[in-house]
Design a protein around this motif. Structure first.
Motif, PDB file in Angstrom:
ATOM      1  N   THR A   1       0.685  12.559 -10.369  1.00 39.37           N
ATOM      2  CA  THR A   1       0.620  13.160 -11.170  1.00 39.37           C
ATOM      3  C   THR A   1       0.466  12.575 -12.736  1.00 39.37           C
ATOM      4  OG1 THR A   1       2.620  13.851 -11.328  1.00 39.37           O
ATOM      5  CG2 THR A   1       1.006  15.664  -9.843  1.00 39.37           C
ATOM      6  N   LEU A   2      -0.213  13.327 -12.969  1.00 40.37           N
ATOM      7  CA  LEU A   2      -0.952  12.537 -14.877  1.00 40.37           C
ATOM      8  C   LEU A   2      -1.105  13.504 -15.647  1.00 40.37           C
ATOM      9  CD1 LEU A   2      -2.724  10.074 -14.572  1.00 40.37           C
ATOM     10  CD2 LEU A   2      -0.720   9.388 -15.744  1.00 40.37           C
ATOM     11  N   LEU A   3      -0.838  13.869 -16.952  1.00 44.98           N
ATOM     12  CA  LEU A   3      -0.499  15.635 -17.480  1.00 44.98           C
ATOM     13  C   LEU A   3      -2.074  15.868 -18.094  1.00 44.98           C
ATOM     14  CD1 LEU A   3       2.582  16.946 -17.599  1.00 44.98           C
ATOM     15  CD2 LEU A   3       1.479  16.479 -15.937  1.00 44.98           C
ATOM     16  N   SER A   4      -2.671  17.034 -18.625  1.00 47.69           N
ATOM     17  CA  SER A   4      -3.733  17.215 -19.611  1.00 47.69           C
ATOM     18  C   SER A   4      -2.620  17.831 -20.653  1.00 47.69           C
ATOM     19  CB  SER A   4      -5.082  18.066 -18.662  1.00 47.69           C
ATOM     20  OG  SER A   4      -4.574  18.928 -18.196  1.00 47.69           O
TER      21      SER A   4
ATOM     22  N   MET B   1      -2.414  -4.056  -0.184  1.00 44.29           N
ATOM     23  CA  MET B   1      -1.586  -3.292   0.621  1.00 44.29           C
ATOM     24  C   MET B   1      -1.794  -2.007   0.001  1.00 44.29           C
ATOM     25  SD  MET B   1      -0.766  -5.505   2.192  1.00 44.29           S
ATOM     26  CE  MET B   1       1.311  -4.532   2.936  1.00 44.29           C
ATOM     27  N   VAL B   2      -2.630  -1.532  -0.398  1.00 44.45           N
ATOM     28  CA  VAL B   2      -2.612  -0.199  -0.698  1.00 44.45           C
ATOM     29  C   VAL B   2      -3.525   0.527  -0.229  1.00 44.45           C
ATOM     30  CG1 VAL B   2      -3.364   2.380  -2.964  1.00 44.45           C
ATOM     31  CG2 VAL B   2      -1.834   0.048  -3.246  1.00 44.45           C
ATOM     32  N   GLU B   3      -3.021   2.062   1.128  1.00 43.17           N
ATOM     33  CA  GLU B   3      -4.480   2.339   1.761  1.00 43.17           C
ATOM     34  C   GLU B   3      -4.683   3.360   1.734  1.00 43.17           C
ATOM     35  OE1 GLU B   3      -3.132   1.483   5.619  1.00 43.17           O
ATOM     36  OE2 GLU B   3      -3.697  -0.055   5.807  1.00 43.17           O
ATOM     37  N   SER B   4      -4.020   4.171   0.560  1.00 46.86           N
ATOM     38  CA  SER B   4      -4.117   5.575   0.278  1.00 46.86           C
ATOM     39  C   SER B   4      -3.773   6.339  -1.113  1.00 46.86           C
ATOM     40  CB  SER B   4      -3.166   6.352   1.179  1.00 46.86           C
ATOM     41  OG  SER B   4      -3.394   7.638   1.226  1.00 46.86           O
ATOM     42  N   ILE B   5      -4.411   7.299  -2.010  1.00 44.47           N
ATOM     43  CA  ILE B   5      -3.718   7.430  -3.444  1.00 44.47           C
ATOM     44  C   ILE B   5      -4.317   9.217  -3.191  1.00 44.47           C
ATOM     45  CG2 ILE B   5      -3.680   7.307  -5.289  1.00 44.47           C
ATOM     46  CD1 ILE B   5      -6.087   4.932  -5.726  1.00 44.47           C
ATOM     47  N   THR B   6      -2.749   9.759  -3.326  1.00 42.94           N
ATOM     48  CA  THR B   6      -2.795  11.226  -2.774  1.00 42.94           C
ATOM     49  C   THR B   6      -3.191  12.142  -4.399  1.00 42.94           C
ATOM     50  OG1 THR B   6      -2.581  11.996  -0.866  1.00 42.94           O
ATOM     51  CG2 THR B   6      -2.179  13.174  -1.721  1.00 42.94           C
ATOM     52  N   TRP B   7      -3.372  12.584  -5.307  1.00 47.71           N
ATOM     53  CA  TRP B   7      -3.507  13.130  -6.228  1.00 47.71           C
ATOM     54  C   TRP B   7      -2.443  14.637  -5.538  1.00 47.71           C
ATOM     55  CZ3 TRP B   7      -3.971  11.692 -10.672  1.00 47.71           C
ATOM     56  CH2 TRP B   7      -3.724  12.490 -12.201  1.00 47.71           C
ATOM     57  N   TRP B   8      -1.720  15.296  -6.574  1.00 45.34           N
ATOM     58  CA  TRP B   8      -0.982  16.217  -6.221  1.00 45.34           C
ATOM     59  C   TRP B   8      -1.298  17.556  -6.236  1.00 45.34           C
ATOM     60  CZ3 TRP B   8       1.771  16.106  -2.148  1.00 45.34           C
ATOM     61  CH2 TRP B   8       2.667  16.601  -1.862  1.00 45.34           C
ATOM     62  N   ASN B   9      -1.910  17.445  -7.488  1.00 44.99           N
ATOM     63  CA  ASN B   9      -2.731  18.795  -7.708  1.00 44.99           C
ATOM     64  C   ASN B   9      -4.121  19.499  -8.576  1.00 44.99           C
ATOM     65  OD1 ASN B   9       0.491  19.996  -8.707  1.00 44.99           O
ATOM     66  ND2 ASN B   9       0.108  21.083  -7.601  1.00 44.99           N
ATOM     67  N   PHE B  10      -5.018  19.488  -7.403  1.00 40.66           N
ATOM     68  CA  PHE B  10      -6.004  19.916  -7.807  1.00 40.66           C
ATOM     69  C   PHE B  10      -6.595  20.524  -8.799  1.00 40.66           C
ATOM     70  CE2 PHE B  10     -10.248  20.883  -6.128  1.00 40.66           C
ATOM     71  CZ  PHE B  10     -11.116  19.597  -6.467  1.00 40.66           C
ATOM     72  N   CYS B  11      -5.742  21.493  -9.018  1.00 39.29           N
ATOM     73  CA  CYS B  11      -5.919  22.834 -10.448  1.00 39.29           C
ATOM     74  C   CYS B  11      -4.275  23.820 -10.254  1.00 39.29           C
ATOM     75  CB  CYS B  11      -6.846  24.037  -9.281  1.00 39.29           C
ATOM     76  SG  CYS B  11      -7.100  25.575 -10.887  1.00 39.29           S
ATOM     77  N   ASP B  12      -5.346  23.135 -11.950  1.00 41.48           N
ATOM     78  CA  ASP B  12      -4.025  23.622 -12.523  1.00 41.48           C
ATOM     79  C   ASP B  12      -2.963  25.390 -12.320  1.00 41.48           C
ATOM     80  OD1 ASP B  12      -4.433  21.866 -14.152  1.00 41.48           O
ATOM     81  OD2 ASP B  12      -4.788  22.698 -16.558  1.00 41.48           O
ATOM     82  N   GLU B  13      -3.585  26.092 -11.126  1.00 42.92           N
ATOM     83  CA  GLU B  13      -3.104  27.173 -10.819  1.00 42.92           C
ATOM     84  C   GLU B  13      -2.477  26.947  -9.829  1.00 42.92           C
ATOM     85  OE1 GLU B  13      -5.415  31.705 -10.454  1.00 42.92           O
ATOM     86  OE2 GLU B  13      -6.675  30.042  -8.909  1.00 42.92           O
ATOM     87  N   ASN B  14      -1.015  27.164  -9.912  1.00 38.75           N
ATOM     88  CA  ASN B  14      -0.322  27.429  -9.241  1.00 38.75           C
ATOM     89  C   ASN B  14       0.239  25.585  -8.421  1.00 38.75           C
ATOM     90  OD1 ASN B  14      -0.390  30.263  -7.818  1.00 38.75           O
ATOM     91  ND2 ASN B  14      -1.740  29.645  -6.571  1.00 38.75           N
ATOM     92  N   ALA B  15       0.299  25.022  -9.844  1.00 35.76           N
ATOM     93  CA  ALA B  15       0.415  23.144  -9.954  1.00 35.76           C
ATOM     94  C   ALA B  15       1.693  23.651  -9.782  1.00 35.76           C
ATOM     95  CB  ALA B  15      -0.330  22.655 -11.211  1.00 35.76           C
TER      96      ALA B  15
ATOM     97  N   ALA C   1       2.757  22.610 -14.624  1.00 35.06           N
ATOM     98  CA  ALA C   1       1.895  21.731 -15.056  1.00 35.06           C
ATOM     99  C   ALA C   1       1.030  21.774 -14.903  1.00 35.06           C
ATOM    100  CB  ALA C   1       2.904  20.602 -15.078  1.00 35.06           C
ATOM    101  N   PRO C   2      -0.099  21.379 -16.404  1.00 36.30           N
ATOM    102  CA  PRO C   2      -1.294  20.660 -16.336  1.00 36.30           C
ATOM    103  C   PRO C   2      -1.783  19.844 -15.788  1.00 36.30           C
ATOM    104  CG  PRO C   2      -0.793  20.784 -18.440  1.00 36.30           C
ATOM    105  CD  PRO C   2       0.770  20.876 -18.110  1.00 36.30           C
ATOM    106  N   ALA C   3      -1.739  19.591 -14.192  1.00 38.49           N
ATOM    107  CA  ALA C   3      -1.581  18.656 -13.525  1.00 38.49           C
ATOM    108  C   ALA C   3      -3.103  17.665 -13.022  1.00 38.49           C
ATOM    109  CB  ALA C   3      -0.158  18.167 -13.420  1.00 38.49           C
ATOM    110  N   GLY C   4      -3.812  19.299 -12.852  1.00 40.20           N
ATOM    111  CA  GLY C   4      -4.807  19.691 -12.051  1.00 40.20           C
ATOM    112  C   GLY C   4      -5.641  18.709 -12.382  1.00 40.20           C
ATOM    113  N   LEU C   5      -7.094  18.733 -11.693  1.00 46.87           N
ATOM    114  CA  LEU C   5      -8.516  18.084 -11.920  1.00 46.87           C
ATOM    115  C   LEU C   5      -9.284  18.565 -12.400  1.00 46.87           C
ATOM    116  CD1 LEU C   5      -8.651  15.096  -9.163  1.00 46.87           C
ATOM    117  CD2 LEU C   5      -7.472  15.031 -11.156  1.00 46.87           C
ATOM    118  N   LEU C   6      -9.126  20.552 -12.086  1.00 51.17           N
ATOM    119  CA  LEU C   6      -9.754  21.211 -12.658  1.00 51.17           C
ATOM    120  C   LEU C   6      -8.631  22.310 -13.661  1.00 51.17           C
ATOM    121  CD1 LEU C   6     -11.754  20.346  -9.791  1.00 51.17           C
ATOM    122  CD2 LEU C   6     -11.127  22.765  -9.614  1.00 51.17           C
ATOM    123  N   ARG C   7      -9.319  22.690 -14.154  1.00 49.33           N
ATOM    124  CA  ARG C   7      -8.573  23.746 -15.062  1.00 49.33           C
ATOM    125  C   ARG C   7      -8.270  25.269 -13.907  1.00 49.33           C
ATOM    126  NH1 ARG C   7     -12.999  22.425 -18.412  1.00 49.33           N
ATOM    127  NH2 ARG C   7     -12.649  20.668 -19.787  1.00 49.33           N
TER     128      ARG C   7
END
Length: 412
Positions: A272-275, A320-334, A338-344
């Motif tokens: 997660t990275l916040l906006s 060595m890295v095989e996978s990256i998982t973003w945690w919240n796609f949308c701010d709704e229900n994050a 937190a405003p951690a989504g890629l979508l508002r």
């Protein structure tokens, strides 16, 4: 952070392909077009909203909104994490939420995604009814639960966070729970061995992860002890919930260096990275920061986009890295609001969505390439590892591009 094409050689492969007729003759001097259809690298996101959508539980307005959101989701990701928190999956003993999760899994798989289940064993959000049992009974219930889920979802969910946040597990003191009880009695390594062995028996082909937010030497020591005990860890999960600020390239590389010495694939499982504004630095447990409103702002969205680019480039450049998982796609229900989504909240895309799409589908994507077969019906092709479509005349064929350099022979 600029990543040269040479630094991404580990993400690419070269394949010689020979095209033959059904009669066994080479197809000479023929133009073909090769197009990438899917990455081998797992670009993922947690997507718990798929459960009510796939099960037809949403009212029309919410269903339409969710469907719009998922179309943007499918444009970006090839991998999704589904919720198997025991306390929500089986709040009443003997009544697991199997069918709803299976429908969600089937729907996501039908759209071409790989699925990971998260988590099988965790002291948080665990089954409340474990507290009525002895430690021996709790362990038995935990192992039976793993056997049921891993075998029951085989073929749909073949990647699992087997155990979550073990470093803190036996000393967790916010509230009593059955998993902390048995971890305290058995010890971390003994419990990890029990749950991993059960998962491996239930599905020998599954990819099994240990996962933690703790990136200190304590996690390294735990992993070392687990490996010495013969525990079949297939990948090391590392969480990076950066609610208090971006780690930065230097810290990320330092974490990668320390955990890569095990020579086991690394999965960055929760990112997660916040906006919006950052969480105050004095907060020790992120769950303790609860506020009514946490808005996404234009300036912070630009910052988030820049940090997303740096973070993904740093991770993708490491072999060595095989996978990256973003945690919240949308701010709704994050998580934590937190405003951690890629979508508002209204489903509109933040700059981070567009920047990540540029990386995954443009900069790190092999675009359609026209090639011509030689006199033996062969051509050589280099691209990012993954799945490809080969078009010749009006015929479309498929192949995988991997590190295996053997010649592929395709009959047209």
């Amino acid at each position: 952070m600029n990543v040269s094409s040479n630094e991404l050689r580990h993400r690419k492969g070269t394949k010689a392909i020979r095209l033959m007729t059904k009669d066994g003759f080479p197809i000479k001097n023929k133009e073909v077009t090769v197009s990438q259809t899917k990455h081998k690298f797992l670009f993922g996101c947690a997507e718990f909203d798929s459960v009510p959508l796939a099960n037809g539980e949403l009212e029309e307005k919410e269903r339409i909104k969710a469907e719009e959101r998922f179309e943007k989701f499918f444009e970006l990701f090839n991998y999704a994490t589904l919720p198997f928190y025991w306390g929500r999956f089986e709040p009443k003993k003997g009544k697991p939420d199997t069918e709803r999760l299976k429908k969600a899994s089937e729907w996501l798989v039908s759209r071409g995604l790989l699925i990971k289940g998260h988590p099988l064993c965790w002291h948080t959000v665990t089954a409340p009814w474990l507290l009525d049992m002895s430690n021996e009974e709790i362990l038995k219930a935990q192992l039976n639960r793993i056997k049921r889920e891993v075998s029951g979802f085989k073929g749909l969910v073949d990647i699992w966070d087997v155990i979550n946040e073990v470093v803190i597990m036996p000393i967790f003191d916010k509230y009593d729970n059955g998993i902390t009880r048995i971890c305290k009695e058995l010890g971390r390594i003994h419990l990890v061995k029990e749950v991993f062995n059960e998962a491996k028996k239930a599905n020998p082909e599954a990819v099994l992860l240990i996962n933690d937010f703790n990136t200190s030497i304590s996690y390294e020591i735990l992993i070392e002890g687990c490996l010495e005990a013969g525990i079949p860890i297939d990948a090391i999960g590392i969480q990076s919930h950066m609610h208090q600020g971006y780690w930065g390239v230097e810290k990320t590389l330092e974490v990668l260096e320390r955990f890569s010495h095990f020579n086991i694939p690394l999965h960055f499982t929760e990112n997660t990275l916040l906006s919006g504004h950052l969480m105050p630095p004095e907060i020790e447990d992120l769950n303790d920061y609860q506020i009514k409103e946490w808005p996404s702002t234009p300036d912070d969205e630009e910052r988030q986009a820049m940090e997303v680019i740096k973070h993904y480039k740093t991770l993708f450049s490491h072999p060595m890295v095989e996978s990256i998982t973003w945690w919240n796609f949308c701010d709704e229900n994050a998580w934590l609001g937190a405003p951690a989504g890629l979508l508002r909240r209204d489903n509109s895309c933040k700059p981070s969505y567009y920047e990540l799409k540029k990386l995954i589908k443009k900069e790190w994507w092999t675009h359609p390439t026209r090639l011509v077969t030689n006199n033996t019906g062969e051509f050589e092709f280099t691209g990012f590892l993954g799945e490809y479509e080969l078009a010749i005349d009006n015929i479309k064929l498929h192949f995988n591009l991997d590190k295996n350099s053997t010649l592929i022979e395709i009959t047209v």
